[in-house]
Design a protein around this motif. Structure first.
Motif, mmCIF file in Angstrom:
data_model
loop_
_atom_site.group_PDB
_atom_site.id
_atom_site.type_symbol
_atom_site.label_atom_id
_atom_site.label_comp_id
_atom_site.label_asym_id
_atom_site.label_seq_id
_atom_site.Cartn_x
_atom_site.Cartn_y
_atom_site.Cartn_z
ATOM 1 N N ALA A 80 0.835 -1.206 0.000
ATOM 2 C CA ALA A 80 0.000 0.000 0.000
ATOM 3 C C ALA A 80 0.870 1.257 0.000
ATOM 4 O O ALA A 80 0.607 2.222 -0.726
ATOM 5 N N LEU A 81 1.928 1.236 0.823
ATOM 6 C CA LEU A 81 2.852 2.364 0.830
ATOM 7 C C LEU A 81 3.543 2.511 -0.532
ATOM 8 O O LEU A 81 3.770 3.624 -1.005
ATOM 9 N N GLY A 82 3.869 1.365 -1.146
ATOM 10 C CA GLY A 82 4.539 1.392 -2.434
ATOM 11 C C GLY A 82 3.687 2.015 -3.519
ATOM 12 O O GLY A 82 4.174 2.814 -4.331
ATOM 13 N N THR A 83 2.387 1.687 -3.544
ATOM 14 C CA THR A 83 1.511 2.269 -4.568
ATOM 15 C C THR A 83 1.280 3.759 -4.325
ATOM 16 O O THR A 83 0.890 4.485 -5.238
ATOM 17 N N SER A 84 1.514 4.213 -3.079
ATOM 18 C CA SER A 84 1.391 5.636 -2.776
ATOM 19 C C SER A 84 2.723 6.364 -2.919
ATOM 20 O O SER A 84 2.780 7.585 -2.773
ATOM 21 N N ALA A 85 3.802 5.616 -3.185
ATOM 22 C CA ALA A 85 5.129 6.226 -3.292
ATOM 23 C C ALA A 85 5.204 7.307 -4.377
ATOM 24 O O ALA A 85 5.828 8.359 -4.158
ATOM 25 N N PRO A 86 4.605 7.092 -5.571
ATOM 26 C CA PRO A 86 4.664 8.168 -6.579
ATOM 27 C C PRO A 86 4.028 9.467 -6.086
ATOM 28 O O PRO A 86 4.594 10.549 -6.270
ATOM 29 N N GLU A 87 2.845 9.365 -5.454
ATOM 30 C CA GLU A 87 2.198 10.563 -4.914
ATOM 31 C C GLU A 87 3.059 11.209 -3.841
ATOM 32 O O GLU A 87 3.183 12.437 -3.775
ATOM 33 N N SER A 91 -5.730 12.753 -6.982
ATOM 34 C CA SER A 91 -5.565 11.299 -7.050
ATOM 35 C C SER A 91 -6.706 10.584 -6.343
ATOM 36 O O SER A 91 -7.228 9.580 -6.829
ATOM 37 N N ASN A 92 -7.113 11.096 -5.175
ATOM 38 C CA ASN A 92 -8.190 10.448 -4.428
ATOM 39 C C ASN A 92 -9.519 10.503 -5.175
ATOM 40 O O ASN A 92 -10.273 9.530 -5.204
ATOM 41 N N ILE A 93 -9.798 11.651 -5.789
ATOM 42 C CA ILE A 93 -11.029 11.769 -6.586
ATOM 43 C C ILE A 93 -10.960 10.851 -7.797
ATOM 44 O O ILE A 93 -11.911 10.120 -8.113
ATOM 45 N N LYS A 140 -8.112 -10.870 -13.641
ATOM 46 C CA LYS A 140 -7.697 -12.161 -13.096
ATOM 47 C C LYS A 140 -8.764 -12.794 -12.200
ATOM 48 O O LYS A 140 -8.553 -13.855 -11.620
ATOM 49 N N GLY A 141 -9.900 -12.118 -12.077
ATOM 50 C CA GLY A 141 -10.976 -12.666 -11.252
ATOM 51 C C GLY A 141 -10.857 -12.308 -9.789
ATOM 52 O O GLY A 141 -11.592 -12.843 -8.951
ATOM 53 N N ASN A 142 -9.935 -11.381 -9.443
ATOM 54 C CA ASN A 142 -9.785 -10.957 -8.051
ATOM 55 C C ASN A 142 -10.411 -9.581 -7.849
ATOM 56 O O ASN A 142 -9.836 -8.700 -7.214
ATOM 57 N N ALA A 143 -11.604 -9.399 -8.387
ATOM 58 C CA ALA A 143 -12.249 -8.088 -8.354
ATOM 59 C C ALA A 143 -12.566 -7.633 -6.938
ATOM 60 O O ALA A 143 -12.700 -6.433 -6.677
ATOM 61 N N ASP A 144 -12.661 -8.599 -5.993
ATOM 62 C CA ASP A 144 -13.038 -8.231 -4.636
ATOM 63 C C ASP A 144 -11.978 -7.389 -3.932
ATOM 64 O O ASP A 144 -12.271 -6.690 -2.964
ATOM 65 N N ILE A 145 -10.707 -7.446 -4.400
ATOM 66 C CA ILE A 145 -9.660 -6.678 -3.719
ATOM 67 C C ILE A 145 -9.450 -5.309 -4.354
ATOM 68 O O ILE A 145 -8.723 -4.476 -3.806
ATOM 69 N N ALA A 146 -10.080 -5.049 -5.491
ATOM 70 C CA ALA A 146 -9.856 -3.788 -6.197
ATOM 71 C C ALA A 146 -10.291 -2.587 -5.358
ATOM 72 O O ALA A 146 -9.558 -1.598 -5.244
ATOM 73 N N VAL A 182 -9.313 2.145 -1.707
ATOM 74 C CA VAL A 182 -9.635 2.800 -0.435
ATOM 75 C C VAL A 182 -8.384 2.920 0.430
ATOM 76 O O VAL A 182 -8.113 3.977 1.016
ATOM 77 N N GLY A 183 -7.601 1.832 0.489
ATOM 78 C CA GLY A 183 -6.363 1.871 1.260
ATOM 79 C C GLY A 183 -5.403 2.912 0.731
ATOM 80 O O GLY A 183 -4.770 3.653 1.499
ATOM 81 N N SER A 184 -5.293 3.006 -0.587
ATOM 82 C CA SER A 184 -4.413 3.996 -1.199
ATOM 83 C C SER A 184 -4.855 5.415 -0.861
ATOM 84 O O SER A 184 -4.025 6.281 -0.560
ATOM 85 N N ASN A 185 -6.166 5.669 -0.888
ATOM 86 C CA ASN A 185 -6.680 7.001 -0.569
ATOM 87 C C ASN A 185 -6.387 7.387 0.878
ATOM 88 O O ASN A 185 -6.070 8.539 1.181
ATOM 89 N N ILE A 186 -6.507 6.410 1.783
ATOM 90 C CA ILE A 186 -6.190 6.666 3.192
ATOM 91 C C ILE A 186 -4.717 7.005 3.350
ATOM 92 O O ILE A 186 -4.353 7.975 4.027
ATOM 93 N N PHE A 187 -3.850 6.218 2.718
ATOM 94 C CA PHE A 187 -2.411 6.467 2.784
ATOM 95 C C PHE A 187 -2.060 7.809 2.137
ATOM 96 O O PHE A 187 -1.157 8.512 2.611
ATOM 97 N N ASN A 188 -2.755 8.160 1.060
ATOM 98 C CA ASN A 188 -2.481 9.432 0.395
ATOM 99 C C ASN A 188 -2.631 10.613 1.347
ATOM 100 O O ASN A 188 -1.808 11.532 1.368
#
Length: 316
Positions: free
Chosen positions: A48-55, A78-80, A229-235, A240-246
């Motif tokens: 989660a921190l890694g995906t927020s690293a660019p921001e 980014s959050n919007i 890949k069929g893992n839509a439940d984690i999208a 949401v996690g990224s927005n919180i970290f942002n």
């Protein structure tokens, strides 16, 4: 010529940001694996921190260079974009199911963090060191909850795909990733600032649109890949996690280092903050009953972003 150079700087910067974040996450995750940390904890924190690293890199770099409009605009934009565009596009492709914990805890935390940012910015006018400390303490509390959740929930699938690198490769991945992130952020901010000057638009508008889109690419790629890949439940959980970290991590770290004017001439984020809050609440309303997002909701969110983008162009 200046426009071409600026566009090239932005593109190269975004590529370095995204690939740098990937390398950093792989390196940091490998350390955690070798230390015996549960994969779910790694997925919910380091990744989660890694995906927020660019921001984070762009916001801190922009703030240090005095481009506060890009710094705050990048996070709010980014959050919007994460909710209206990324979840909108992904839910048009496939129906997204939402976990109960995301509805009960994570989305309300995102709403609370957005409301706190908005109130602090409106009342105080500036995000300062005290703001940063409060945000970082809030982040520490949230991470504590994630660790508790990991220990009490059987959700091993959320940690899948984490690499276990050879020991000698780990420092190369971490240092190389950080180097690419830092260089990429410098190039992206430089190019975006130059474009703003050439076209006579504000740093706020550039931060809310071009920079926000570029730094949101990791979330977009992750969400669409998960859906295919069929893992839509984690999208939704990832977004949401990224927005919180942002908010808590990026604005927290940045405002500890330097004061960020929230309501300044040419960089007034009152309306954008209110829209970010409305978007967060909208997501909760859309998933509250049936705990899923379908094509209808996706089209609604994309239309919502089209309306917001029109507002930005008309009232920059």
């Amino acid at each position: 010529m200046v426009i071409l150079i600026s566009v090239i700087e932005i593109i190269i910067g975004f590529v370095l940001l995204i690939k740098g974040a990937d390398f950093f996450v792989d390196g940091a995750s490998s350390i955690a694996v070798k230390l015996g940390a549960p994969q779910l904890v790694i997925g919910l924190t380091i990744v989660a921190l890694g995906t927020s690293a660019p921001e984070a890199a762009v916001s801190i770099s922009a703030a240090v260079d005095g481009n506060n409009g890009i710094s705050i605009g990048n996070v709010i934009g980014s959050n919007i974009m994460n909710v209206l565009v990324i979840l909108g596009v992904t839910s048009v492709i496939t129906t997204l199911t939402v976990k109960a914990a995301t509805v009960k805890v994570d989305i309300p935390v995102m709403i609370g963090a957005t409301l706190l940012m908005l109130l602090w910015g409106v009342i105080g006018g500036t995000l300062n060191k005290v703001t940063g400390i409060v945000f970082l303490l809030g982040l520490a509390t949230y991470i504590g909850y994630l660790i508790w959740y990991a220990k009490t929930t059987d959700a091993s699938d959320e940690g899948e795909g984490i690499k276990d690198l050879k020991l000698w490769m780990i420092p190369l991945f971490i240092l190389g990733g950080l180097g690419a992130i830092v260089l990429g952020s410098k190039l992206a901010v430089m190019g975006a600032s130059n474009l703003a000057k050439v076209f006579g638009v504000s740093d706020r508008l550039i931060g809310l649109t071009i920079v926000a889109l570029g730094t949101s690419l990791p979330e977009l790629i992750t969400s669409i890949t998960a859906a295919r890949k069929g893992n839509a439940d984690i999208a939704i959980g990832n977004i949401v996690g990224s927005n919180i970290f942002n908010i808590l991590f990026i604005l927290g770290m940045t405002s500890v280092l330097i004061d960020l004017p929230f309501r300044a001439r040419g960089a007034n984020f009152l309306i954008d903050g209110i829209i970010a809050l409305i978007v967060a609440v909208l997501l909760l309303v859309l998933v509250f009953r049936e705990k899923k997002l379908g094509r209808g909701e996706g089209i609604l969110m994309l239309l919502g972003y089209a309306a917001y983008f029109t507002y930005l162009l008309l009232f920059q």
